[in-house]
Design an enzyme around this catalytic site. Structure first.
Site, short mmCIF file in Angstrom:
data_model
loop_
_atom_site.label_atom_id
_atom_site.label_comp_id
_atom_site.label_asym_id
_atom_site.label_seq_id
_atom_site.Cartn_x
_atom_site.Cartn_y
_atom_site.Cartn_z
N LYS A 81 30.14 35.62 28.54
CA LYS A 81 31.05 36.70 28.92
C LYS A 81 30.41 38.02 28.53
O LYS A 81 29.62 38.08 27.56
CB LYS A 81 32.39 36.56 28.20
CG LYS A 81 33.54 37.21 28.94
CD LYS A 81 34.01 36.37 30.11
CE LYS A 81 35.27 36.93 30.74
NZ LYS A 81 35.79 36.04 31.80
N GLY A 182 52.91 39.85 34.42
CA GLY A 182 51.69 40.33 35.04
C GLY A 182 51.69 40.06 36.53
O GLY A 182 51.69 38.90 36.95
#
Length: 353
Positions: A81, A182
């Site tokens: 990442k 969300g």
């Protein structure tokens, strides 16, 4: 910034690199957790961190999550990442993207990047101008690739249906109460798919106007972000940022199932035990939200090998997510261990940890 090996989320990562390019203003962290199964694949998060130490924590946690996610998705990819630290204005320039592409290229193929929070297909095109080790590039109709968000949403949708079947004994989402936190690319996609199935939806988003508009469009209701976790529902689906399932958050829950796409939903591993003790069925985030990485990894592998990237193969692989979840839940019931602990053990075995 504290030494990364003193961080609680340090997990014998293979490589952690802080990149600073003075000319463009780029500051980034690239973390490779494992390349046991293949090149470390995972997106780049563009975010403003008031405390840079939180950027390091994100890079460490998210890269480990990608190792587990890719292994559990049966992908020949390791886990990595990157985070790019933006200023308060969220300024992102082409020169920064090019400098980041150079940093990825310097990894000699050990890291493959893609979109994450704050990143777009256009950003990937700019990064791709400096390195081949990028995916999530614009795709032709019928091909894998492009924005991973809709594919992540597809996997979460399948996972929620599997959780409802297991916990509630229902083979339909008709009338099932789902509270979605969300409503962006992923959460909004999940919302639309569930609405078609007749689920009763409660929506929240940091952009309250967006949640209200989507609720009006789909026949649901909107609540404030502060109300989301305490909403009485069958399924709570977190699809924003992570670490919301802590002591206080879990105490608020009034649901039978937690199943959503946010990364690192558990603030700490022991919070999985808290969910388990309350009888709440938990879908480990890196298993249920693997649809996006399945799509872009397949795109990358096909491009590298010069083979066709049929989108139907991606859909077939995403449809296998419920089977993996049911395997985890079955072992959790058999062993009386929380689902996150079972999933972690499975993933660790796959990556040789």
């Amino acid at each position: 910034m504290a030494a990364f090996w003193s961080e609680p989320d340090w997990d014998e990562h293979e490589r952690v690199e802080v990149v600073h390019d003075r000319a463009s203003g780029l500051t980034a962290i690239i973390a490779l957790h494992s390349t046991h199964l293949g090149p470390a694949a995972g997106g780049t998060r563009f975010w403003h961190y008031a405390d840079p130490a939180n950027a390091m924590r994100d890079a460490l946690r998210l890269s480990r999550g990608m190792s587990y996610k890719n292994a559990m998705a049966n992908l020949p990819m390791g886990g990595g990442k990157a985070v790019v630290l933006l200023d308060k204005d969220g300024r992102k320039t082409e020169s920064m993207l090019h400098a980041f592409g150079d940093a990825v290229e310097a990894m000699d193929g050990r890291y493959v990047t893609a979109e994450d929070v704050g990143a777009t297909e256009t950003d990937m095109v700019a990064i791709h101008s400096r390195t081949q080790h990028v995916c999530g590039l614009p795709a032709d109709a019928g091909d894998a690739g492009g924005d991973p968000g809709p594919f992540t949403a597809m996997g979460i949708y399948h996972g929620i249906k599997a959780a409802v079947a297991r916990k509630l004994g229902k083979d339909s989402m008709q009338g099932v109460r789902v509270a979605i936190q969300g409503c962006g690319s992923v959460g909004g996609g999940v919302t639309k798919l569930l609405a078609k199935d007749g689920a009763r939806l409660t929506l929240s988003d940091i952009d309250e106007k967006r949640a209200a508009q989507m609720a009006d469009e789909l026949g649901g209701k909107a609540v404030s972000p502060e109300q989301a976790m305490g909403t009485p529902c069958d399924v709570f689906s977190p699809n924003a940022l992570g670490a919301i399932l802590d002591d206080a958050g879990i105490a608020q829950l009034d649901c039978a199932i937690v199943a959503g796409g946010a990364n690192n939903q558990l603030a700490r591993p022991e919070h999985g035990q808290m969910l388990h003790d309350r009888g709440i069925l938990y879908a480990p985030d890196y298993v249920i939200n693997a649809g996006g990485i399945i799509n872009v990894s397949y795109e990358y592998l096909c491009r590298r090998e010069g083979t066709p990237c049929d989108i139907n193969e991606v859909r077939k692989r995403i449809a296998q997510i419920p089977g993996r979840l049911n395997e985890i839940w079955a072992e959790s019931e058999k062993s009386s261990r929380p689902a996150n602990e079972v999933a972690d053990a499975m993933a660790q075995a796959l990556i040789g940890r």
